[in-house]
Write a protein that holds these residues in place. Structure first.
Motif, PDB file in Angstrom:
ATOM      1  N   LEU A 100       1.354  -1.086   0.196  1.00  0.00           N
ATOM      2  CA  LEU A 100      -0.132  -0.057   0.183  1.00  0.00           C
ATOM      3  C   LEU A 100       0.829   1.584   0.115  1.00  0.00           C
ATOM      4  CD1 LEU A 100      -1.931  -1.519   2.963  1.00  0.00           C
ATOM      5  CD2 LEU A 100      -3.021  -1.620   0.604  1.00  0.00           C
ATOM      6  N   GLY A 101       0.568   2.266  -1.156  1.00  0.00           N
ATOM      7  CA  GLY A 101       1.138   3.565  -0.238  1.00  0.00           C
ATOM      8  C   GLY A 101       0.255   5.344  -1.308  1.00  0.00           C
ATOM      9  N   GLY A 102       1.266   5.949  -0.858  1.00  0.00           N
ATOM     10  CA  GLY A 102       0.757   7.473  -1.193  1.00  0.00           C
ATOM     11  C   GLY A 102       1.591   8.526  -0.051  1.00  0.00           C
ATOM     12  N   HIS A 103       0.559   9.472  -0.355  1.00  0.00           N
ATOM     13  CA  HIS A 103       0.841  10.780   0.626  1.00  0.00           C
ATOM     14  C   HIS A 103       1.733  10.627   1.784  1.00  0.00           C
ATOM     15  CE1 HIS A 103       2.243  14.908   0.413  1.00  0.00           C
ATOM     16  NE2 HIS A 103       1.429  14.616   1.534  1.00  0.00           N
ATOM     17  N   VAL A 104       1.813  10.868   2.679  1.00  0.00           N
ATOM     18  CA  VAL A 104       2.544  10.960   4.388  1.00  0.00           C
ATOM     19  C   VAL A 104       1.349  11.863   4.691  1.00  0.00           C
ATOM     20  CG1 VAL A 104       3.581  11.133   6.268  1.00  0.00           C
ATOM     21  CG2 VAL A 104       4.382   9.083   4.716  1.00  0.00           C
ATOM     22  N   PHE A 105       0.218  11.943   5.036  1.00  0.00           N
ATOM     23  CA  PHE A 105      -0.965  12.278   5.392  1.00  0.00           C
ATOM     24  C   PHE A 105      -1.510  12.945   7.090  1.00  0.00           C
ATOM     25  CE2 PHE A 105      -5.600  14.248   4.829  1.00  0.00           C
ATOM     26  CZ  PHE A 105      -4.680  15.603   4.612  1.00  0.00           C
ATOM     27  N   GLY A 106      -0.777  11.345   7.883  1.00  0.00           N
ATOM     28  CA  GLY A 106      -1.755  12.093   9.521  1.00  0.00           C
ATOM     29  C   GLY A 106      -0.803  10.955  10.157  1.00  0.00           C
ATOM     30  N   GLU A 107      -1.136  10.040  11.399  1.00  0.00           N
ATOM     31  CA  GLU A 107      -0.442  10.132  11.868  1.00  0.00           C
ATOM     32  C   GLU A 107      -0.116   8.373  11.282  1.00  0.00           C
ATOM     33  OE1 GLU A 107      -1.316   8.308  15.910  1.00  0.00           O
ATOM     34  OE2 GLU A 107      -3.766   9.068  15.223  1.00  0.00           O
ATOM     35  N   MET A 108       1.689   8.053  11.907  1.00  0.00           N
ATOM     36  CA  MET A 108       2.129   6.905  11.113  1.00  0.00           C
ATOM     37  C   MET A 108       2.719   6.555  12.625  1.00  0.00           C
ATOM     38  SD  MET A 108       2.278   6.450   8.655  1.00  0.00           S
ATOM     39  CE  MET A 108       1.705   7.886   7.119  1.00  0.00           C
ATOM     40  N   ASN A 109       2.307   5.381  13.220  1.00  0.00           N
ATOM     41  CA  ASN A 109       2.820   5.113  14.326  1.00  0.00           C
ATOM     42  C   ASN A 109       3.614   3.173  14.643  1.00  0.00           C
ATOM     43  OD1 ASN A 109       0.952   6.894  15.818  1.00  0.00           O
ATOM     44  ND2 ASN A 109      -0.737   5.355  15.832  1.00  0.00           N
ATOM     45  N   VAL A 110       5.239   3.611  15.241  1.00  0.00           N
ATOM     46  CA  VAL A 110       5.835   3.164  14.945  1.00  0.00           C
ATOM     47  C   VAL A 110       5.573   1.369  15.850  1.00  0.00           C
ATOM     48  CG1 VAL A 110       8.698   2.179  15.031  1.00  0.00           C
ATOM     49  CG2 VAL A 110       7.489   4.921  14.599  1.00  0.00           C
ATOM     50  N   PHE A 111       5.994   0.509  15.042  1.00  0.00           N
ATOM     51  CA  PHE A 111       5.200  -0.969  15.590  1.00  0.00           C
ATOM     52  C   PHE A 111       6.647  -1.213  16.521  1.00  0.00           C
ATOM     53  CE2 PHE A 111       5.470  -5.242  15.320  1.00  0.00           C
ATOM     54  CZ  PHE A 111       4.804  -5.649  16.694  1.00  0.00           C
ATOM     55  N   THR A 112       7.706  -1.757  15.830  1.00  0.00           N
ATOM     56  CA  THR A 112       8.712  -1.960  16.710  1.00  0.00           C
ATOM     57  C   THR A 112      10.470  -0.843  16.555  1.00  0.00           C
ATOM     58  OG1 THR A 112      10.067  -3.010  14.737  1.00  0.00           O
ATOM     59  CG2 THR A 112       8.675  -4.365  16.679  1.00  0.00           C
ATOM     60  N   THR A 113      10.354  -0.311  14.917  1.00  0.00           N
ATOM     61  CA  THR A 113      11.813   0.176  14.890  1.00  0.00           C
ATOM     62  C   THR A 113      11.223   1.102  13.408  1.00  0.00           C
ATOM     63  OG1 THR A 113      13.888   0.796  15.052  1.00  0.00           O
ATOM     64  CG2 THR A 113      12.667  -1.188  13.751  1.00  0.00           C
ATOM     65  N   ALA A 114      11.778   2.366  13.818  1.00  0.00           N
ATOM     66  CA  ALA A 114      11.723   2.637  11.886  1.00  0.00           C
ATOM     67  C   ALA A 114      13.456   3.590  11.977  1.00  0.00           C
ATOM     68  CB  ALA A 114      11.255   4.141  12.113  1.00  0.00           C
ATOM     69  N   GLU A 115      14.051   2.486  11.321  1.00  0.00           N
ATOM     70  CA  GLU A 115      15.356   3.452  10.958  1.00  0.00           C
ATOM     71  C   GLU A 115      15.741   4.194   9.936  1.00  0.00           C
ATOM     72  OE1 GLU A 115      17.756  -0.449  11.282  1.00  0.00           O
ATOM     73  OE2 GLU A 115      16.930  -0.658  13.097  1.00  0.00           O
ATOM     74  N   ILE A 116      15.934   5.896  10.191  1.00  0.00           N
ATOM     75  CA  ILE A 116      15.831   6.822   9.608  1.00  0.00           C
ATOM     76  C   ILE A 116      17.330   7.166   9.393  1.00  0.00           C
ATOM     77  CG2 ILE A 116      14.199   8.350   8.049  1.00  0.00           C
ATOM     78  CD1 ILE A 116      12.469   7.835  10.555  1.00  0.00           C
ATOM     79  N   VAL A 117      18.117   7.342   7.723  1.00  0.00           N
ATOM     80  CA  VAL A 117      18.778   8.590   7.295  1.00  0.00           C
ATOM     81  C   VAL A 117      18.114   9.079   6.663  1.00  0.00           C
ATOM     82  CG1 VAL A 117      21.124   8.429   5.798  1.00  0.00           C
ATOM     83  CG2 VAL A 117      20.677   6.625   6.940  1.00  0.00           C
TER      84      VAL A 117
END
Length: 142
Positions: free
Chosen positions: A97-114
């Motif tokens: 699934l995909g599209g424009h980030v528009f609101g809440e995006m709750n992390v489950f275990t981790t999000a490793e971002i560069v």
């Protein structure tokens, strides 16, 4: 075309943090005026995504609440010019699934971002009559 030196930041988000909110805070706290997502891996339990315009009067926003893997996160971020982010996530069945980030995006275990930053540039958003949206405009820093 604009050319610039790049600075790199690494951010790790933990369970229950909101990916969009934390990215926004990070960019503002570090006064990043021309940042972009280089890579992101992790998982979510909630994703609020605006779908591509499909001829309807308004863009449809969907909220998914299940365990999902972040397949990709791309886009630009600016403490002065706003953000434009797109995400792809996969469900437990492998559906993407995909599209424009528009609101809440709750992390489950981790999000490793560069995150990269073009040190010599500033990203702004200005109205473009040809698209009807505020679009990216790049300026050289003084």
């Amino acid at each position: 075309m604009s050319k610039s030196s790049t600075k790199v930041y690494v951010l790790r988000l933990k369970p229950n943090q909101d990916l969009y909110h934390e990215l926004d805070n990070f960019v503002k706290r570090n006064d990043l005026k021309s940042a972009f997502i280089m890579t992101c891996v992790g998982s979510l339990t909630k994703a609020t995504i605006r779908m591509a315009f499909g001829g309807q009067e308004e863009n449809e926003v969907k909220v998914y609440e299940e365990h999902m893997e972040i397949v990709s996160l791309v886009g630009t971020l600016s403490s002065v010019g706003g953000h434009h982010l797109h995400i792809s996530v996969s469900t437990k069945t492998g559906q993407v699934l995909g599209g424009h980030v528009f609101g809440e995006m709750n992390v489950f275990t981790t999000a490793e971002i560069v995150i990269g930053e073009c040190e010599d540039l500033t990203f702004m958003r200005e109205f473009d009559p040809s698209s009807g949206f505020d679009e990216l405009v790049v300026y050289k820093k003084n």
